[in-house]
Design a protein around this motif. Structure first.
Motif, PDB file in Angstrom:
ATOM      1  N   UNK A   1       0.826  -1.203   0.000  1.00 48.01           N
ATOM      2  CA  UNK A   1       0.000   0.000   0.000  1.00 48.01           C
ATOM      3  C   UNK A   1       0.866   1.261   0.000  1.00 48.01           C
ATOM      4  N   UNK A   2       1.954   1.263   0.771  1.00 47.63           N
ATOM      5  CA  UNK A   2       2.856   2.412   0.810  1.00 47.63           C
ATOM      6  C   UNK A   2       3.501   2.640  -0.546  1.00 47.63           C
ATOM      7  N   UNK A   3       3.949   1.563  -1.201  1.00 53.20           N
ATOM      8  CA  UNK A   3       4.568   1.692  -2.522  1.00 53.20           C
ATOM      9  C   UNK A   3       3.561   2.185  -3.558  1.00 53.20           C
ATOM     10  N   UNK A   4       2.332   1.697  -3.443  1.00 52.37           N
ATOM     11  CA  UNK A   4       1.279   2.120  -4.372  1.00 52.37           C
ATOM     12  C   UNK A   4       1.015   3.616  -4.228  1.00 52.37           C
ATOM     13  N   UNK A   5       0.907   4.097  -2.983  1.00 49.57           N
ATOM     14  CA  UNK A   5       0.669   5.523  -2.756  1.00 49.57           C
ATOM     15  C   UNK A   5       1.861   6.372  -3.194  1.00 49.57           C
ATOM     16  N   UNK A   6       3.065   5.882  -2.974  1.00 45.79           N
ATOM     17  CA  UNK A   6       4.245   6.637  -3.414  1.00 45.79           C
ATOM     18  C   UNK A   6       4.217   6.857  -4.923  1.00 45.79           C
ATOM     19  N   UNK A   7       3.867   5.819  -5.628  1.00 43.67           N
ATOM     20  CA  UNK A   7       3.835   5.908  -7.096  1.00 43.67           C
ATOM     21  C   UNK A   7       2.761   6.891  -7.556  1.00 43.67           C
TER      22      UNK A   7
ATOM     23  N   UNK B   1       6.227   7.353 -17.602  1.00 40.47           N
ATOM     24  CA  UNK B   1       7.072   6.513 -16.747  1.00 40.47           C
ATOM     25  C   UNK B   1       7.551   5.312 -17.564  1.00 40.47           C
ATOM     26  N   UNK B   2       8.557   4.618 -17.012  1.00 40.27           N
ATOM     27  CA  UNK B   2       8.985   3.373 -17.650  1.00 40.27           C
ATOM     28  C   UNK B   2       7.876   2.331 -17.546  1.00 40.27           C
ATOM     29  N   UNK B   3       7.793   1.464 -18.552  1.00 39.92           N
ATOM     30  CA  UNK B   3       6.829   0.367 -18.523  1.00 39.92           C
ATOM     31  C   UNK B   3       7.039  -0.498 -17.290  1.00 39.92           C
ATOM     32  N   UNK B   4       8.310  -0.754 -16.922  1.00 38.27           N
ATOM     33  CA  UNK B   4       8.584  -1.608 -15.759  1.00 38.27           C
ATOM     34  C   UNK B   4       8.037  -0.983 -14.471  1.00 38.27           C
ATOM     35  N   UNK B   5       8.030   0.354 -14.371  1.00 36.94           N
ATOM     36  CA  UNK B   5       7.505   1.013 -13.168  1.00 36.94           C
ATOM     37  C   UNK B   5       5.987   0.914 -13.106  1.00 36.94           C
ATOM     38  N   UNK B   6       5.332   1.052 -14.257  1.00 38.97           N
ATOM     39  CA  UNK B   6       3.869   0.910 -14.286  1.00 38.97           C
ATOM     40  C   UNK B   6       3.462  -0.520 -13.924  1.00 38.97           C
ATOM     41  N   UNK B   7       4.222  -1.493 -14.425  1.00 38.35           N
ATOM     42  CA  UNK B   7       3.919  -2.891 -14.102  1.00 38.35           C
ATOM     43  C   UNK B   7       4.174  -3.180 -12.630  1.00 38.35           C
ATOM     44  N   UNK B   8       5.232  -2.587 -12.074  1.00 34.18           N
ATOM     45  CA  UNK B   8       5.518  -2.760 -10.641  1.00 34.18           C
ATOM     46  C   UNK B   8       4.387  -2.185  -9.800  1.00 34.18           C
ATOM     47  N   UNK B   9       3.849  -1.041 -10.217  1.00 39.05           N
ATOM     48  CA  UNK B   9       2.727  -0.438  -9.492  1.00 39.05           C
ATOM     49  C   UNK B   9       1.498  -1.345  -9.545  1.00 39.05           C
ATOM     50  N   UNK B  10       1.281  -1.976 -10.693  1.00 39.24           N
ATOM     51  CA  UNK B  10       0.154  -2.907 -10.818  1.00 39.24           C
ATOM     52  C   UNK B  10       0.348  -4.103  -9.883  1.00 39.24           C
ATOM     53  N   UNK B  11       1.584  -4.572  -9.779  1.00 38.13           N
ATOM     54  CA  UNK B  11       1.860  -5.697  -8.873  1.00 38.13           C
ATOM     55  C   UNK B  11       1.557  -5.313  -7.426  1.00 38.13           C
TER      56      UNK B  11
END
Length: 348
Positions: A167-173, A182-192
């Motif tokens: 949840x913290x990582x999601x809010x940071x993003x 953003x990079x595709x890898x960052x968007x995918x990380x946010x989805x994860x």
């Protein structure tokens, strides 16, 4: 009497340049004759000087007629029409009309680029607001979540610790990162991170996969895509495709590329839609409907926002379209340029 048509082509400029060189040569020769030819009578010398003056005046009269005056007229016409684009150009000659139209097209193109960029920035903010309605202090939020995570680890509750971290990582993003792209890898990380949070609610009923077709992950992970362009679709897949499904469900993100294009497909094996509902979804997204009924259904404002951003950034070079089969699932297909460097409109 009809005005003489004046050409603003390279041919006119070249003609005037060569004429100027010729005039200068003649003047130099005649002045040399006046100065150094001692046998010439005074009348001949005066005649040559008068000839030089006439030649000089005639040349600059031609420059005035073919370049300076038409430019002044053109400048006047452009100033008269800059706030009246629909006014006819009947009082301008053909060359002036063509040049004015070109200038108007350039100005219109620049205005459209500026408008598209501003609209895209506004839509980006709307996307952020739609994902995070609460106006909170992010540092307070992050510190609080870290405290909760620490307490959970102390008490041996790894499940709560993992959910709090996600949840913290999601809010940071979503809150702290201000980039439009953003990079595709960052968007995918946010989805994860988002999916980890949802799994604590749905458990093993839902699963998530990322599948690459014909390319390696490293080949596209650093390409740029608009921020928050995939997570809202995954959210729709969960709430409108899998939540009401009996049994487990899977969401897959299929990634491929071809001809400098990036293809993304978000597929679920949920409830699916009838052909009538599917057609309405695609129509509503294309039309940009944002009424309350649309916002609360599968074709909500999030999908409209994504479609509008793609169109604003790349026009016909990008698209988003849904396909679905009742009781088998829904797929959302996106195509956009495969970009590894930021263009000017991507740097806001």
């Amino acid at each position: 009497m009809r005005k003489k048509e004046v050409s603003y082509s390279k041919k006119t400029i070249v003609r005037l340049i060569w004429t100027g060189i010729l005039v200068a040569g003649v003047i130099i020769l005649t002045m040399g004759a006046v100065c150094f030819a001692g046998r010439l009578s005074m009348k001949v010398k005066v005649g040559l000087l008068v000839f030089d003056c006439i030649l000089f005046v005639v040349y600059f009269a031609e420059v005035y007629r073919d370049m300076y005056r038409p430019w002044c007229e053109l400048e006047k016409i452009v100033h008269e029409r800059k706030d009246r684009k629909t006014e006819t150009l009947a009082d301008a000659n053909i060359a002036q009309r063509d040049l004015i139209k070109e200038i108007q097209e350039i100005i219109s193109s620049l205005e459209n680029i500026t408008i598209r960029q501003k609209n895209a920035e506004i839509l980006m903010k709307v996307a952020e607001i739609n994902n995070l309605q609460d106006q909170i202090n992010p540092h307070f939020l992050y510190n609080t979540l870290e405290v909760i995570r620490g307490e959970a680890l102390i008490n041996g509750d790894k499940k709560v610790a993992e959910m709090t971290e996600a949840l913290a990582n999601y809010f940071r993003y979503n809150i702290s990162r201000k980039e439009t792209f953003v990079y595709l890898k960052d968007e995918l990380k946010n989805i994860c991170n988002y999916f980890k949070i949802q799994q604590h609610r749905f458990g093993d009923r839902i699963s998530f996969e990322i599948v690459y077709h014909g390319i390696a992950e490293k080949d596209v992970q650093n390409c740029y895509i608009p921020k928050l362009i995939l997570q809202p679709i995954v959210e729709n897949s969960i709430y409108h495709g899998l939540e009401m499904k009996i049994g487990g469900g899977v969401i897959k993100i299929h990634i491929s590329s071809a001809d400098d294009k990036l293809m993304l497909t978000i597929a679920d094996d949920g409830l699916g839609m009838t052909q009538e509902d599917l057609d309405k979804l695609n129509r509503d997204v294309d039309a940009g409907k944002t009424d309350e009924n649309a916002a609360g259904s599968h074709n909500g404002v999030a999908l409209q926002n994504i479609k509008r951003r793609l169109k604003l950034y790349w026009g016909k070079e990008a698209y988003m379209i849904a396909t679905s089969t009742l009781n088998y699932g829904t797929e959302m297909h996106l195509m956009l340029p495969l970009l590894f460097t930021k263009e000017d409109y991507m740097k806001s």
